[in-house]
Design an enzyme around this catalytic site. Structure first.
Site, PDB file in Angstrom:
ATOM      1  N   THR A 126       0.290   7.796  -0.094  1.00  0.00           N
ATOM      2  CA  THR A 126      -0.773   7.537  -1.069  1.00  0.00           C
ATOM      3  C   THR A 126      -1.711   6.408  -0.641  1.00  0.00           C
ATOM      4  O   THR A 126      -2.787   6.258  -1.217  1.00  0.00           O
ATOM      5  CB  THR A 126      -0.158   7.094  -2.407  1.00  0.00           C
ATOM      6  OG1 THR A 126       0.618   5.899  -2.164  1.00  0.00           O
ATOM      7  CG2 THR A 126       0.740   8.179  -2.992  1.00  0.00           C
ATOM      8  N   GLY A 127      -1.267   5.578   0.286  1.00  0.00           N
ATOM      9  CA  GLY A 127      -1.994   4.346   0.638  1.00  0.00           C
ATOM     10  C   GLY A 127      -1.660   3.199  -0.297  1.00  0.00           C
ATOM     11  O   GLY A 127      -1.980   2.040  -0.003  1.00  0.00           O
ATOM     12  N   ARG A 141     -24.101 -13.568  -2.367  1.00  0.00           N
ATOM     13  CA  ARG A 141     -23.464 -13.739  -3.681  1.00  0.00           C
ATOM     14  C   ARG A 141     -21.980 -13.393  -3.646  1.00  0.00           C
ATOM     15  O   ARG A 141     -21.223 -13.827  -4.516  1.00  0.00           O
ATOM     16  CB  ARG A 141     -24.184 -12.903  -4.744  1.00  0.00           C
ATOM     17  CG  ARG A 141     -23.970 -11.405  -4.611  1.00  0.00           C
ATOM     18  CD  ARG A 141     -24.853 -10.623  -5.571  1.00  0.00           C
ATOM     19  NE  ARG A 141     -24.514  -9.215  -5.639  1.00  0.00           N
ATOM     20  CZ  ARG A 141     -24.893  -8.288  -4.753  1.00  0.00           C
ATOM     21  NH1 ARG A 141     -25.609  -8.657  -3.697  1.00  0.00           N
ATOM     22  NH2 ARG A 141     -24.558  -7.016  -4.914  1.00  0.00           N
ATOM     23  N   HIS A 142     -21.569 -12.622  -2.659  1.00  0.00           N
ATOM     24  CA  HIS A 142     -20.154 -12.219  -2.587  1.00  0.00           C
ATOM     25  C   HIS A 142     -19.253 -13.336  -2.078  1.00  0.00           C
ATOM     26  O   HIS A 142     -18.057 -13.330  -2.330  1.00  0.00           O
ATOM     27  CB  HIS A 142     -20.007 -10.985  -1.685  1.00  0.00           C
ATOM     28  CG  HIS A 142     -20.858  -9.846  -2.137  1.00  0.00           C
ATOM     29  ND1 HIS A 142     -20.664  -9.205  -3.345  1.00  0.00           N
ATOM     30  CD2 HIS A 142     -21.932  -9.260  -1.559  1.00  0.00           C
ATOM     31  CE1 HIS A 142     -21.573  -8.265  -3.478  1.00  0.00           C
ATOM     32  NE2 HIS A 142     -22.370  -8.278  -2.422  1.00  0.00           N
ATOM     33  N   CYS A 186      -0.177   5.602   4.494  1.00  0.00           N
ATOM     34  CA  CYS A 186       1.100   6.129   4.008  1.00  0.00           C
ATOM     35  C   CYS A 186       0.773   7.374   3.183  1.00  0.00           C
ATOM     36  O   CYS A 186      -0.315   7.937   3.324  1.00  0.00           O
ATOM     37  CB  CYS A 186       1.900   5.076   3.243  1.00  0.00           C
ATOM     38  SG  CYS A 186       1.179   4.438   1.726  1.00  0.00           S
ATOM     39  N   ASP A 203       3.511   4.924   7.829  1.00  0.00           N
ATOM     40  CA  ASP A 203       4.893   5.362   7.648  1.00  0.00           C
ATOM     41  C   ASP A 203       4.939   6.852   7.984  1.00  0.00           C
ATOM     42  O   ASP A 203       3.970   7.423   8.510  1.00  0.00           O
ATOM     43  CB  ASP A 203       5.414   5.006   6.241  1.00  0.00           C
ATOM     44  CG  ASP A 203       4.810   5.847   5.125  1.00  0.00           C
ATOM     45  OD1 ASP A 203       3.955   6.715   5.400  1.00  0.00           O
ATOM     46  OD2 ASP A 203       5.211   5.641   3.962  1.00  0.00           O
ATOM     47  N   HIS A 230     -19.131  -5.987   0.311  1.00  0.00           N
ATOM     48  CA  HIS A 230     -18.896  -6.886  -0.829  1.00  0.00           C
ATOM     49  C   HIS A 230     -17.598  -7.685  -0.717  1.00  0.00           C
ATOM     50  O   HIS A 230     -17.566  -8.854  -1.095  1.00  0.00           O
ATOM     51  CB  HIS A 230     -18.830  -6.091  -2.132  1.00  0.00           C
ATOM     52  CG  HIS A 230     -20.120  -5.428  -2.495  1.00  0.00           C
ATOM     53  ND1 HIS A 230     -20.374  -4.927  -3.755  1.00  0.00           N
ATOM     54  CD2 HIS A 230     -21.244  -5.181  -1.760  1.00  0.00           C
ATOM     55  CE1 HIS A 230     -21.585  -4.393  -3.786  1.00  0.00           C
ATOM     56  NE2 HIS A 230     -22.133  -4.528  -2.583  1.00  0.00           N
TER      57      HIS A 230
HETATM   58  C1  RB5 Z   1       6.912   7.767   1.028  1.00  0.00           C
HETATM   59  O1  RB5 Z   1       7.594   8.837   0.462  1.00  0.00           O
HETATM   60  C2  RB5 Z   1       5.799   7.292   0.110  1.00  0.00           C
HETATM   61  O2  RB5 Z   1       6.345   6.672  -1.003  1.00  0.00           O
HETATM   62  C3  RB5 Z   1       4.877   6.369   0.855  1.00  0.00           C
HETATM   63  O3  RB5 Z   1       4.326   7.043   1.954  1.00  0.00           O
HETATM   64  C4  RB5 Z   1       3.707   5.841   0.059  1.00  0.00           C
HETATM   65  O4  RB5 Z   1       3.021   6.870  -0.565  1.00  0.00           O
HETATM   66  C5  RB5 Z   1       3.999   4.737  -0.849  1.00  0.00           C
HETATM   67  O5  RB5 Z   1       3.141   4.195  -1.523  1.00  0.00           O
END
Ligand code: RB5
Length: 146
Positions: free
Chosen positions: A67-68, A132-133, A65, A8, A98
């Site tokens: 935070t991911g 095992r995984h 994004c 994003d 794993h």
């Molecule tokens: C966008 O502002 C932000 O919410 C997005 O990039 C992401 O971090 C969401 O999990």
């Protein structure tokens, strides 16, 4: 190996970094956006990448994004996807060995491009251990097919 990659607006820089890494590594990829620097909605990018991985059009996916977290939540809604949110090199290796993770998610507001590159390099080159995984992953697949 073919990889689908998307971000994003919060993950544009790391997306470019990882594309340049894949160019260097000779890995074929499809860039699935976003094309803009204005605000977009991460599920609109996570789900198409996840579907391509799940239906076998590509082998792996990479999603970035802010935070991911949003990308990983959305991608993991698609049956057959095992998306790992990773911000350290130990986990990059472990989740391939794993979990046989087939999508890597990272957050550009959490780590810088240098660490993201190292994580992606490890994740793209580490093999699943099986053994095992396998039983554990089978339990996830069984739940998904209920
Ligand atoms: C966008 O502002 C932000 O919410 C997005 O990039 C992401 O971090 C969401 O999990």
């Amino acid at each position: 190996m073919k990889v689908a990659i998307a971000s994003d607006h919060g993950g544009l820089n790391i997306r470019e970094e990882i594309k340049s890494l894949m160019d260097e590594m000779g890995i074929e990829y499809e860039d699935m956006g976003c094309d803009c620097e204005t605000s977009v909605d991460y599920p609109d990018y996570a789900v198409p990448v996840a579907e391509k991985v799940a239906n076998g059009e590509v082998n792996k996916g990479i999603l970035i994004c802010g935070t991911g977290i949003g990308m990983s939540i959305a991608a993991n809604k698609v049956k057959g996807v095992r998306c790992a949110l990773v911000h350290d090199m130990f986990s990059a290796k472990a989740t391939r060995e794993h979990n046989d993770s087939n999508i890597l998610a990272m957050g550009e507001r959490v780590i810088g491009p240098g660490l993201a590159r190292e994580i992606a390099k490890i994740w793209l080159t580490t093999e699943y251990e099986g053994g095992r995984h396998k039983n554990r992953l089978d339990k996830i697949s069984t739940y998904e097919s209920k």
